[in-house]
Scaffold this motif. Structure first.
Motif, PDB file in Angstrom:
ATOM      1  N   LEU A 170      17.201 104.205  59.139  1.00  0.00           N
ATOM      2  CA  LEU A 170      18.248 103.302  59.629  1.00  0.00           C
ATOM      3  C   LEU A 170      18.507 103.480  61.123  1.00  0.00           C
ATOM      4  O   LEU A 170      19.020 102.577  61.774  1.00  0.00           O
ATOM      5  CB  LEU A 170      19.549 103.542  58.855  1.00  0.00           C
ATOM      6  N   SER A 171      18.150 104.639  61.662  1.00  0.00           N
ATOM      7  CA  SER A 171      18.397 104.865  63.090  1.00  0.00           C
ATOM      8  C   SER A 171      17.669 103.823  63.934  1.00  0.00           C
ATOM      9  O   SER A 171      18.042 103.568  65.070  1.00  0.00           O
ATOM     10  CB  SER A 171      17.944 106.269  63.497  1.00  0.00           C
ATOM     11  N   ALA A 172      16.630 103.213  63.349  1.00  0.00           N
ATOM     12  CA  ALA A 172      15.873 102.201  64.092  1.00  0.00           C
ATOM     13  C   ALA A 172      16.734 100.973  64.413  1.00  0.00           C
ATOM     14  O   ALA A 172      16.437 100.230  65.341  1.00  0.00           O
ATOM     15  CB  ALA A 172      14.638 101.783  63.306  1.00  0.00           C
ATOM     16  N   PHE A 173      17.823 100.763  63.662  1.00  0.00           N
ATOM     17  CA  PHE A 173      18.724  99.653  63.972  1.00  0.00           C
ATOM     18  C   PHE A 173      19.310  99.813  65.373  1.00  0.00           C
ATOM     19  O   PHE A 173      19.621  98.849  66.051  1.00  0.00           O
ATOM     20  CB  PHE A 173      19.878  99.591  62.959  1.00  0.00           C
ATOM     21  N   TRP A 174      19.476 101.058  65.791  1.00  0.00           N
ATOM     22  CA  TRP A 174      20.063 101.308  67.110  1.00  0.00           C
ATOM     23  C   TRP A 174      19.002 101.578  68.166  1.00  0.00           C
ATOM     24  O   TRP A 174      19.151 101.228  69.300  1.00  0.00           O
ATOM     25  CB  TRP A 174      21.044 102.488  67.040  1.00  0.00           C
ATOM     26  N   LEU A 252      27.101 104.060  53.937  1.00  0.00           N
ATOM     27  CA  LEU A 252      28.054 103.765  55.007  1.00  0.00           C
ATOM     28  C   LEU A 252      27.318 103.266  56.249  1.00  0.00           C
ATOM     29  O   LEU A 252      27.668 102.235  56.833  1.00  0.00           O
ATOM     30  CB  LEU A 252      28.834 105.052  55.333  1.00  0.00           C
ATOM     31  N   VAL A 253      26.270 103.991  56.634  1.00  0.00           N
ATOM     32  CA  VAL A 253      25.497 103.612  57.824  1.00  0.00           C
ATOM     33  C   VAL A 253      24.824 102.266  57.598  1.00  0.00           C
ATOM     34  O   VAL A 253      24.783 101.418  58.490  1.00  0.00           O
ATOM     35  CB  VAL A 253      24.438 104.690  58.155  1.00  0.00           C
ATOM     36  N   GLN A 254      24.355 102.050  56.378  1.00  0.00           N
ATOM     37  CA  GLN A 254      23.689 100.789  56.051  1.00  0.00           C
ATOM     38  C   GLN A 254      24.629  99.607  56.267  1.00  0.00           C
ATOM     39  O   GLN A 254      24.256  98.604  56.869  1.00  0.00           O
ATOM     40  CB  GLN A 254      23.215 100.831  54.602  1.00  0.00           C
ATOM     41  N   SER A 255      25.876  99.744  55.795  1.00  0.00           N
ATOM     42  CA  SER A 255      26.785  98.599  55.926  1.00  0.00           C
ATOM     43  C   SER A 255      27.162  98.377  57.393  1.00  0.00           C
ATOM     44  O   SER A 255      27.315  97.247  57.835  1.00  0.00           O
ATOM     45  CB  SER A 255      28.025  98.782  55.049  1.00  0.00           C
ATOM     46  N   THR A 256      27.256  99.465  58.154  1.00  0.00           N
ATOM     47  CA  THR A 256      27.522  99.295  59.591  1.00  0.00           C
ATOM     48  C   THR A 256      26.324  98.627  60.266  1.00  0.00           C
ATOM     49  O   THR A 256      26.486  97.721  61.089  1.00  0.00           O
ATOM     50  CB  THR A 256      27.723 100.678  60.258  1.00  0.00           C
ATOM     51  N   ALA A 257      25.135  99.085  59.897  1.00  0.00           N
ATOM     52  CA  ALA A 257      23.924  98.601  60.556  1.00  0.00           C
ATOM     53  C   ALA A 257      23.659  97.138  60.245  1.00  0.00           C
ATOM     54  O   ALA A 257      23.314  96.360  61.136  1.00  0.00           O
ATOM     55  CB  ALA A 257      22.725  99.448  60.127  1.00  0.00           C
ATOM     56  N   THR A 258      23.822  96.761  58.979  1.00  0.00           N
ATOM     57  CA  THR A 258      23.477  95.383  58.616  1.00  0.00           C
ATOM     58  C   THR A 258      24.425  94.381  59.252  1.00  0.00           C
ATOM     59  O   THR A 258      24.085  93.221  59.439  1.00  0.00           O
ATOM     60  CB  THR A 258      23.468  95.188  57.087  1.00  0.00           C
TER      61      THR A 258
END
Lengths: 266, 263
Positions: A170-174, A252-258
């Motif tokens: 998920l870090s790739a979202f940032w 949690l990170v997933q919902s922030t990222a999406t």
């Protein structure tokens, strides 16, 4: 289609996908065996110098090496799990398609990774382990209960391993290019899981710290269950707690990222 | 060479597009290789010797192996991607370009981050040279650079031979890892640790022992586990040339036998 069947199918797909690459699997078996050999000889020299180091005798230390080689690709400790593909999809924007699907992102990737891990355990893990057991004096339990407990610990290790690697993906979202994070993660994993040296050989405070970190669930925990060095229930509890914490954090990170995803029109 | 330089420069520029990631991968590369040595340090927090070698002596072996391998990996390490290119058909584009295929492939995805390993290896070697007790002679001094360069050449030959093998076994690139990464890991430990047959294998069959074990035991004044005459410590350059020649033959054979995947 029920949700259970959907994720079952995804897992089966993950399993079959890796099963297709037979030459790659054979090559992996060979590599794991060679690395196991090198490690075994260094451990033998180490335990010759200091018998009962870390509470293991020589046979237990050798067994530990082959458990490690069996779990290395299963748990993708050195990379090679689904996180590579997840990062690639985030980078290229294909992730938007995944978000349209009537399936949960985390569960989808978890299922795919479990399928992959199961194949790697059977395809890549078992042979080096059997090789080690045949050619070196190992310490294996004779009762089925310990083996069953070991398999439960391996399953929990798969959950913890995925929990860590999903966050890495998920870090790739940032960051867009997640290679750096992935590298950093596999180094930490290698070191803190006990892949390079059993964690109970680590001196003093460093040893205490690494044993409480999530990575110790990956190799040290299942190995200690198999070698009869730890109470299985305590180990399960430790692993389950980390699995739950990491998966919750991933959610949690997933919902922030999406929420950050912007679909570019075309 | 010119083709190699241009492609390498292009990849360096492209890596710099994601600068954070570049910094992280370089640091990670440095740390990853350093962890091998940290492992040895951890071992020595519990013991005083391993296979009859002290920590500085092992650091000496480690520094030599890691530096030589790091150089080979930096220059030619991208060869391991050959299998993937053969599989997805992009290898064909290299064949039609007016530049040597080997140079193009070696420079493909040239990764400057691999300097991390060279740096780390040299640092450990530097530490070893200050800590280890060697009776220096001009011959031993001369052997030092010869060892590193021959070692890098031997490892490069392994990379090329591995790539040639991938023409035949397309998705078996991991076999190569056993010899490259496995080889350097093996050489980081004293030869006395390993079974005689394994030592024989990497001396006479796949002559990795000439990267550091043989010349280094001479420099350290320690016995080699196999009975070999002392002059063999100086044969690394010859072995390196032989390996490169054989790898070249294998490469050409592989290239000739290559048939595109088609579609």
């Amino acid at each position: 289609m029920g949700a259970g069947r959907l994720y079952g199918a995804v897992a089966a797909g993950g399993f079959r996908r890796y099963a297709t690459y037979r030459a790659a699997t054979a090559a992996g078996v060979f590599t794991n065996t060679v690395f196991g050999l090198i490690l075994v000889y260094t451990y033998l020299a180490l335990w010759d110098e200091k018998p009962h180091l870390g509470g293991y005798d020589q046979a237990q230390a050798i067994t530990y090496v082959w458990v490690g080689q069996a779990l290395l690709s299963t748990l993708a400790i050195g990379g090679g799990g689904v996180e590579d593909e997840l990062m690639e999809r985030i980078r290229t924007g294909d992730i938007a398609i995944d978000l349209y699907r009537p399936a949960d992102l985390q569960l989808w990737w978890l299922s795919a990774d479990l399928g992959r891990a199961l194949f790697q355990l059977m395809g890549r893990g078992v042979i080096p382990f059997v090789f080690g057991a045949l050619f070196f004096p190992v310490a294996l339990p004779s009762d089925a209960g310990t083996w069953a407990a070991f398999l439960v610990a391996v399953l929990l290790a798969m959950l913890v391993g995925f929990g860590i690697r999903f966050l890495v993906g998920l870090s790739a979202f940032w960051l867009l290019d997640g290679t750096g994070v992935a590298h950093a993660a596999w180094i930490t994993g290698f070191f803190c899981s006990g892949m390079v040296l059993p964690l109970n050989v680590f001196p003093g405070a460093i040893g205490d710290v690494v044993r409480t970190l999530p990575w110790s669930s990956l190799l040290q925990a299942p190995a200690d269950v198999l070698l009869g060095q730890a109470d299985p229930w305590g180990v399960f509890l430790f692993q389950a707690a980390w699995a739950a914490a990491l998966l919750a954090l991933g959610r949690l990170v997933q919902s922030t990222a999406t929420r950050r995803v912007v679909v570019q029109g075309g | 060479m010119r083709a190699y330089r241009m492609i390498a420069a292009m990849w360096i520029r492209s890596t710099m597009a994601y600068r954070t990631s570049f910094v992280m991968t370089t640091v990670a590369n440095f740390t990853a290789t350093a962890l091998d040595f940290v492992t040895i340090l951890l071992m020595f927090s519990r013991v005083d010797a391993l296979g009859g070698y002290s920590l500085p002596e092992i650091a000496f072996l480690y520094g030599l192996s890691s530096t030589a391998f790091g150089l080979a990996d930096l220059v030619i390490g991208s060869m391991e991607r050959l299998g993937r290119r053969v599989r997805d058909g992009t290898f064909d584009t290299l064949l039609v370009r007016p530049a040597p295929v080997l140079a193009q492939l070696a420079a493909d995805r040239f990764a400057l981050r691999r300097l991390g390993r060279v740096t780390q290896g040299s640092l450990v070697l530097g530490y070893a040279l200050t800590a280890v007790d060697i009776e220096w002679t001009p011959l031993k001094l001369l052997l030092m650079p010869v060892m590193v360069i021959s070692g890098a050449a031997i490892f490069s030959a392994v990379f090329v031979a591995g790539a040639a093998f991938q023409f035949a076994a397309q998705d078996a690139s991991e076999v190569q890892n056993a010899f490259t990464y496995g080889g350097t890991t093996l050489l980081q430990y004293p030869p006395t640790v390993f079974a005689k047959d394994l030592v024989r294998g990497v001396t006479f069959v796949l002559p990795l022992a000439f990267v550091n074990w043989l010349p280094a035991t001479y420099v350290l004044g320690l016995p080699y586990p196999l009975r070999l005459p002392q002059w063999t410590a100086f044969t690394s350059p010859l072995v390196a040339v032989g390996c490169c020649a054989l790898a070249g033959v294998a490469w050409r054979a592989g290239l000739r036998a290559y048939r595109s995947t088609g579609s």
